[in-house]
Design a protein around this motif. Structure first.
Motif, short mmCIF file in Angstrom:
data_model
loop_
_atom_site.label_atom_id
_atom_site.label_comp_id
_atom_site.label_asym_id
_atom_site.label_seq_id
_atom_site.Cartn_x
_atom_site.Cartn_y
_atom_site.Cartn_z
N LEU A 1 0.86 -1.18 0.00
CA LEU A 1 0.00 0.00 0.00
C LEU A 1 0.90 1.23 0.00
O LEU A 1 1.70 1.42 0.91
CB LEU A 1 -0.89 -0.02 1.25
CG LEU A 1 -1.69 1.25 1.52
CD1 LEU A 1 -2.59 1.57 0.34
CD2 LEU A 1 -2.52 1.08 2.79
N ARG A 2 0.76 2.01 -1.02
CA ARG A 2 1.58 3.21 -1.13
C ARG A 2 0.76 4.38 -0.59
O ARG A 2 -0.25 4.75 -1.18
CB ARG A 2 1.96 3.44 -2.61
CG ARG A 2 3.19 4.23 -2.81
CD ARG A 2 3.66 4.23 -4.25
NE ARG A 2 4.76 5.17 -4.38
CZ ARG A 2 5.32 5.53 -5.52
NH1 ARG A 2 4.85 5.02 -6.65
NH2 ARG A 2 6.31 6.39 -5.53
N ARG A 3 1.18 4.89 0.55
CA ARG A 3 0.38 5.90 1.25
C ARG A 3 0.82 7.29 0.87
O ARG A 3 1.98 7.65 1.09
CB ARG A 3 0.54 5.74 2.76
CG ARG A 3 0.07 4.41 3.28
CD ARG A 3 0.45 4.21 4.73
NE ARG A 3 -0.03 2.92 5.18
CZ ARG A 3 -0.78 2.73 6.26
NH1 ARG A 3 -1.10 3.75 7.03
NH2 ARG A 3 -1.19 1.53 6.59
N TRP A 36 -0.82 3.27 -5.13
CA TRP A 36 -1.38 4.36 -4.33
C TRP A 36 -2.84 4.08 -4.00
O TRP A 36 -3.54 3.36 -4.71
CB TRP A 36 -1.33 5.69 -5.11
CG TRP A 36 0.01 6.23 -5.44
CD1 TRP A 36 0.62 6.23 -6.66
CD2 TRP A 36 0.91 6.90 -4.56
NE1 TRP A 36 1.84 6.86 -6.59
CE2 TRP A 36 2.05 7.28 -5.32
CE3 TRP A 36 0.88 7.25 -3.19
CZ2 TRP A 36 3.13 7.97 -4.76
CZ3 TRP A 36 1.96 7.92 -2.65
CH2 TRP A 36 3.06 8.27 -3.43
N ASN A 62 14.30 13.67 -8.48
CA ASN A 62 12.91 13.21 -8.35
C ASN A 62 12.42 13.63 -6.97
O ASN A 62 12.88 13.11 -5.95
CB ASN A 62 12.86 11.69 -8.51
CG ASN A 62 11.44 11.16 -8.57
OD1 ASN A 62 10.51 11.82 -8.10
ND2 ASN A 62 11.27 9.99 -9.14
N GLU A 64 8.12 12.38 -3.83
CA GLU A 64 7.76 12.08 -2.45
C GLU A 64 8.27 13.15 -1.48
O GLU A 64 7.85 13.18 -0.34
CB GLU A 64 8.30 10.72 -2.05
CG GLU A 64 7.78 9.62 -2.96
CD GLU A 64 7.19 8.45 -2.20
OE1 GLU A 64 7.02 8.55 -0.96
OE2 GLU A 64 6.90 7.43 -2.83
N HIS A 65 9.16 14.02 -1.94
CA HIS A 65 9.66 15.08 -1.07
C HIS A 65 8.56 16.11 -0.82
O HIS A 65 8.43 16.64 0.28
CB HIS A 65 10.87 15.75 -1.71
CG HIS A 65 11.40 16.93 -0.96
ND1 HIS A 65 12.11 16.80 0.22
CD2 HIS A 65 11.29 18.26 -1.21
CE1 HIS A 65 12.44 18.02 0.65
NE2 HIS A 65 11.95 18.92 -0.18
N ARG A 76 6.85 20.36 2.14
CA ARG A 76 7.60 19.12 2.39
C ARG A 76 6.63 18.11 2.99
O ARG A 76 5.84 18.41 3.87
CB ARG A 76 8.78 19.39 3.32
CG ARG A 76 9.92 20.11 2.62
CD ARG A 76 11.13 20.19 3.51
NE ARG A 76 10.93 21.16 4.58
CZ ARG A 76 11.52 22.33 4.65
NH1 ARG A 76 12.35 22.72 3.69
NH2 ARG A 76 11.31 23.14 5.67
N SER A 77 6.72 16.89 2.48
CA SER A 77 5.66 15.91 2.75
C SER A 77 5.51 15.60 4.23
O SER A 77 4.39 15.38 4.71
CB SER A 77 5.93 14.62 1.96
OG SER A 77 7.22 14.12 2.23
N GLY A 78 6.59 15.61 4.97
CA GLY A 78 6.48 15.31 6.41
C GLY A 78 5.81 16.41 7.20
O GLY A 78 5.49 16.23 8.37
N GLU A 79 5.61 17.55 6.57
CA GLU A 79 5.04 18.70 7.27
C GLU A 79 3.65 19.05 6.75
O GLU A 79 3.11 20.11 7.05
CB GLU A 79 5.98 19.92 7.12
CG GLU A 79 7.34 19.67 7.74
CD GLU A 79 8.39 20.67 7.27
OE1 GLU A 79 8.10 21.54 6.41
OE2 GLU A 79 9.54 20.60 7.77
#
Lengths: 162, 981
Positions: free
Chosen positions: B601-603, B623, B748, B751-752, B810-813
């Motif tokens: 599972l690509r979240r 996804w 690339n 995902e960032h 940024r993806s983590g934020e």
């Protein structure tokens, strides 16, 4: 009897992708001056003053550093991009990590060249990963964040069978 | 457990450990080390099963994986494995086995009535029967299905786990008999990394079935010593692992049993493991398979291969009978008989089909001293019903008979060439041995030992050792290896007799393939009916098509065809060898790819936020993206329309994080992008962006997206979700292969960055409020701001046709940013929207989509994008567009469709009328958001010249249609006024 493997997620760090315009002497000198070490050779990694430096692909390295200062120093010889959130790390500790790796990978987990200081890329259980060998008993897997949850679950699941 | 069949001593068993087990509801006991077959033989059981078609009583023939008869369902409930070879399952406490293909019992099987109608059901009978009225087929089918098949699979879900593992090595050795061990020893001593694969639970192969001496010690002791040395040298030994497939680039697949069939594992441990072994060189040492003889009633229980009789005696301490007649035609069979006699097995006669002149004189003399011997003696008929009672023999034309309760037969040996052939190898015919042996190899492999047609223990050990050493040296490993293992004995298999049965044999009961009840008469029938090719003979008679895949029968069948055709076997040819070499379970092949692991599972970065709303998910590759955010009692279609209206009338927030994103930077970034993209890029001002699309080298559209100039020499390129991986490869190809000279970097950053789209008339106010008053960028402009303390890149681009912005963080934020934007949107009467609404909005706007209108066959002209092409050219695909096909006026072109009736079925053909040839197809369809009616998009031949035409959108699969009018694809705000300031 082999001790069980431990699998954990270290805290996030900042990563910069440094892609040389041309891998020549000028780039290498500038890189060493900015990062503190020469660019690691293919399939190897090293520790610099701010953190790890990994060879990622031809003419490209991943550097643990802040993007802007590095970009300022290397803008004439390399392209610098912040990719801090493009990777998620998972640490695996234990003497049996090769067996775990061998379960679902395209990599040669028992290759003598997969030794401390090596970094390789391949697939593990459908996930594209970089494998960084830190010591005889420790590796770090870097994978896409979107697959980090799956990767962690899969590692925990298969570690029980190793 | 004493009795006439268990020898008082001997065998590689642990006689101190008795193991109880059940067969057909009756309890028995065996020893640790017994197989189910050996334990049943020791208990005097002769009847093991019933044949497939005629339900004739059958006994065990072999002692290995080539067994065609002794098949059982082993295990209980969900763990039952049907068609398990009783010769290949080792006893464990609680083993429960049931015979197959009989009712009500093995001893009294009503299916045996088929023997009465045997003349009417020879091979291929079903091609001549059941030709009555088609309606009756449904009646026939019911009974045929009930009778067809072998064994009963479990009906419950498989409770067990299956694992996988990979190994790379320098040398993979398949088979751990004397040849394989010798080769592995040489390679390992030389310094190579070796993997040794053996299907048995013990190493040694044929050394377990005969007395011999190697390097001054018994064969068993030598094997133990070699195993210890190999382990010490780091050789990875896989036991109970059968290599079943040999694939490209020296990849071997092996199935390893971690538990015996039906045996519950401990604590959820896997029961089987699939090994994928990638070797630089492969050494095949799989040995040879003994062949039976064809004579009347040669399928009676008690007729066995001579080597199996020897194995049961040596390895399992079991006598196959109390009066055994050996009938063979090789010196090896003669040695086996003499070995059995030495162990105390009661052999009453040794028959050899060859003349005395062709038999090893020393062996023949020894045999004569011990037992009655006859040369030029061929078996004619086995007497008996559910067990052998005697044997009629043709001795130089005279018939004579012997009393016997077991007949050990040997028709020669067939090198096991399956993996060699799977790997593309070739074969030579060895007339002396009446067998094929490997000749050239197509991959980096070599065959050794009996599998290569080598006989004589000393020769096998020496040649295999030499081969192992040669392989290691070729790979650069040259540590000292010492000498090859040495055996005094070098007796060869000897000249093999022919395939011809005795003249008085009844061909109709001379079985060639016992599992599928194929006789010599069936093979002759196939010939008479015109089946000349070995492939046709196989399929017409089903020779070699059962679970044993003809391991003991194929060559006999081939020889019969050759005789009928007055040719030699090599002139006839062979059928194709395909994996798997042994039956493998689906569980093994699936491995861990079940449930959670079936597909990762690509979240997206905001997956948890969406999951909290429990939306229906849309799989997009791996996804998962929300289709809509349903309100109580709302259908998906209603939710999609509501959300689309919400965007048109107010504001909506959606997650577009899965889009492909690439950061292109460096002095040659623009130049790079004008190679990758078909539109101009260099003229973009800093802080501006534009729509773009990318072509393949053949000139057809590959993907579309946007490009933004972030700084002097820094750009952001986006692409579709589905095309992201393809685009990453494409850009890497340009960077590293086409133009490595460019001073550019390609990162690339899919995902960032997370990306959130805010769209609708109120989108600007939402963005400006979130950015604490900083002005939102104008259309196709960009700005930087902070949202919830997080750095954000705001791109003003619209996919929906409304004023819209894409917020990159940024993806983590991203979590707090999503929450804030959603909250603000909700406070203005809007909310979140999913893929259903996204699709409705883009259909109405007339945006092309990768996978829909960009389908790999459409050009820029076809899609109406030709005005955007870079007039200078130089982009990938520019040259391809010059092809004459691009000028065909009847190419499929992008059009809009307005329904004159009801919904337009997606995927429907565009035709003049139902059933007529398609002139195009519907790529997308939906309701309109703010006006009544149904619309769609499509690709139509010469579409742009046919505005106003009326067609039928007709779907035979959906059984739906609608009359449509061909219109412009831009149904909503064709001028773009909605998203401009």
């Amino acid at each position: 009897m082999t001790e069980p493997l431990t699998i954990s997620q270290p805290s996030a760090t900042r990563w910069v992708r440094c892609e040389a315009f041309t891998d020549d002497e000028a780039f290498r000198k500038a890189f060493e001056a900015a990062v503190g070490i020469a660019p690691p050779k293919p399939l190897t990694w090293a520790v610099a003053k701010d953190g790890r430096v990994l060879w990622a692909e031809v003419k490209a390295w991943l550097v643990e550093a802040d993007a802007e200062p590095l970009a300022e120093r290397l803008q004439d010889v390399a392209a610098i991009s912040d990719v801090s959130h493009a990777w998620r790390a998972i640490d695996v500790k234990g003497s049996n990590w090769r067996e775990l790796l061998a379960h679902e990978t395209t990599l040669d987990a028992y290759s003598p060249t997969l030794a401390p200081g090596a970094v390789v890329a391949g697939l593990w259980s459908h996930v594209p990963v970089m494998v960084l060998v830190r010591s005889e008993t420790e590796i770090t897997l870097y994978g896409p964040p979107s697959l980090a949850h799956y990767l962690s679950e899969a590692l925990h699941h298969l570690a029980g069978w190793v | 457990m004493s009795g006439p069949y268990r020898l008082a001593e001997g065998g590689r068993l642990d006689r101190t450990t008795a193991i109880p087990f059940q067969f057909d509801g009756k309890s028995y006991r065996g020893f640790a080390g017994d197989t189910l077959a050996s334990a049943l033989l020791a208990n005097g059981v002769r009847l093991f099963g019933r044949s497939f078609k005629y339900h004739r009583p059958r006994g065990v023939i072999t002692s290995g994986v080539e067994e065609p008869n002794a098949l059982a369902g082993v295990g209980l409930g969900a763990r039952r494995e049907p068609n398990t070879r009783m010769t290949d399952v080792f006893l464990y406490e609680g083993l429960h086995a049931v015979s197959q293909n009989r009712w009500p019992s093995l001893d009294l099987d009503l299916g045996a009535a088929n023997q009465l109608i045997a003349p009417f059901i020879p091979a291929g009978f079903y091609y001549k029967t059941f030709l009555g009225p088609p309606k009756l087929w449904m009646v026939y089918e019911h009974f045929i299905r009930a009778m067809a098949g072998l064994g009963a699979p479990p009906t419950e879900a498989d409770p067990d786990n299956y694992a996988r593992a990979s190994r790379h090595c320098d040398v993979a050795v398949v088979g751990a008999g004397p040849a394989g061990l010798s080769a592995a020893l040489a390679a390992a001593r030389a310094g190579a990394r070796v993997v040794l694969i053996e299907g048995d639970a013990h190493l040694g192969g044929a050394l377990q079935a005969e007395a011999c001496h190697i390097d001054g010690q018994s064969g068993v002791d030598w094997v133990a010593g070699v195993q210890a040395e190999l382990t010490e040298r780091g050789v990875h030994i896989l036991k109970r692992a059968t290599a079943f497939g040999y694939y490209d680039h020296n990849m071997l697949y092996a199935a390893q049993r971690l538990c015996e069939p039906g045996q519950p594992p401990q604590d959820g441990a896997p029961v089987q493991r699939l090994w994928k072994v990638r070797a630089k060189r492969v050494i095949l040492a799989q040995g040879a398979i003994e062949r039976p003889l064809a004579f009347s009633d040669n399928d009676r229980p008690g007729v066995m291969l001579s080597g199996a009789v020897g194995t049961y005696a040596h390895r399992y301490g079991v006598a196959a009978g109390t009066e055994i007649v050996f009938a063979g035609q090789t010196d090896a069979a003669l040695r086996t008989a003499l070995g059995a006699i030495d162990l105390g097995v009661k052999v009453t006669a040794i028959l050899d089909a060859r003349s005395e002149a062709d038999i090893d004189p020393g062996l023949w003399t020894m045999a004569k001293a011990k037992v009655k011997t006859l040369a030029e003696a061929k078996p004619v008929r086995a007497r008996g019903g559910k067990g052998v009672e005697g044997l009629e023999v043709d001795v130089s034309g005279r018939l004579t008979a012997f009393s016997a309760d077991a007949i050990a037969v040997n028709g020669g040996y067939t090198p096991s060439v399956h993996l060699h052939m799977q790997a593309g190898g070739g074969l030579d015919w060895r007339a002396d041995e009446s067998a094929f042996a490997p000749s050239h190899a197509a991959q980096d492999q070599i065959s050794v030992g009996a599998g290569a047609g080598v006989s004589g223990l000393r020769s096998v050990l020496q040649t295999a050792f030499d081969s192992g050493l040669a392989v290691a040296l070729a790979l650069g490993f040259d540590l000292p290896c010492g000498k090859a293992p040495y055996a005094e004995d070098d007796a060869r298999a000897g000249l093999t007799g022919d395939f011809l049965p005795a003249p008085s044999v009844n061909l109709k009961t001379a079985f060639v393939d016992p599992q599928n009840d194929v006789t010599l008469a069936d093979l002759d029938l196939a010939w008479r009916e015109g089946y000349r090719s070995v492939e046709h003979m196989k399929r017409y008679t089903t020779l070699g098509m059962a679970t044993d895949q003809g391991k003991t029968s194929n060559l006999i069948g081939l020889a019969r065809l050759a005789k009928n055709a007055a040719k030699t076997p090599p002139e006839i040819g062979l059928t194709t060898f395909r994996p798997p070499f042994i039956p493998v379970t689906l569980g093994l092949l699936v491995g861990d790819d079940r449930g959670f692991h079936a597909a990762p599972l690509r979240r997206p970065p905001l997956y948890d936020a969406h999951a909290a709303a429990n939306p229906p998910w849309q799989p997009v590759g791996y996804w998962r993206r929300p289709r809509a955010y349903l309100q109580p009692s709302e259908t998906l279609a209603a939710a999609g329309l509501r959300e689309a209206r919400m965007v048109r009338q107010c504001v909506g927030v959606t997650d577009v994080s899965t889009l492909g994103k690439f950061e292109i930077s460096g002095p040659d970034a623009a130049k790079f992008l004008e190679i990758a993209c078909a539109t101009t890029v260099a003229k973009l001002a800093i802080g501006r962006g534009r729509y773009t699309f990318m072509l393949r080298e053949d000139g057809l559209c590959n993907d579309d997206g946007t490009v933004w100039r972030l700084a002097e020499h820094r750009y952001l390129l986006t692409s579709s979700t589905g095309g992201a991986d393809r685009m990453a490869q494409h850009l890497s190809y340009i960077r590293n292969v086409l133009r490595p000279d460019l001073r550019v970097g390609v990162a690339n950053v899919q995902e960032h960055f997370a990306a959130i789209a805010v769209a609708g008339p109120n989108a600007k106010s939402v963005i400006e409020a979130a950015c604490e008053g900083a002005p939102a960028p104008r259309h196709m402009g960009l700005s930087r701001a902070k949202i919830q303390g997080t750095d954000a890149l705001i791109l003003a681009a619209s996919y929906s046709g409304e004023r819209a912005f894409e917020v990159y963080v940024r993806s983590g934020e991203a979590g707090p940013v999503w929450a804030d934007l959603l909250k603000r949107a909700t406070s203005e009467g809007g909310g979140a929207y999913g893929l259903e609404a996204l699709e409705i909005l883009r259909i109405e706007k007339g945006h092309v989509e990768t996978g829909g209108e960009i389908d790999g066959r459409t050009s820029a002209w076809d899609l109406g994008l030709e005005k955007m092409l870079n007039p200078v050219g130089g982009y990938i695909g520019a040259a391809g567009q010059g092809r004459a096909a691009f000028e065909d006026p009847n190419r499929l072109q992008f059009v809009g469709l307005k329904s004159l009736e009801g919904p337009i079925p997606e995927g429907a053909a565009l035709t003049a009328k139902a059933g007529a040839s398609a002139q195009g197809h519907v790529t997308a369809g939906s309701l309109r958001t703010l006006e009544p009616g149904f619309i769609g998009l499509g690709l139509l031949a010469a579409g742009r010249t046919r505005l106003g035409d009326t067609l039928l959108a007709w779907s035979a699969t959906r059984r739906a249609s609608a009359r449509v009018e061909v219109v412009s694809p831009h149904f909503y705000d064709g001028e773009g006024a909605r998203y401009r300031d």
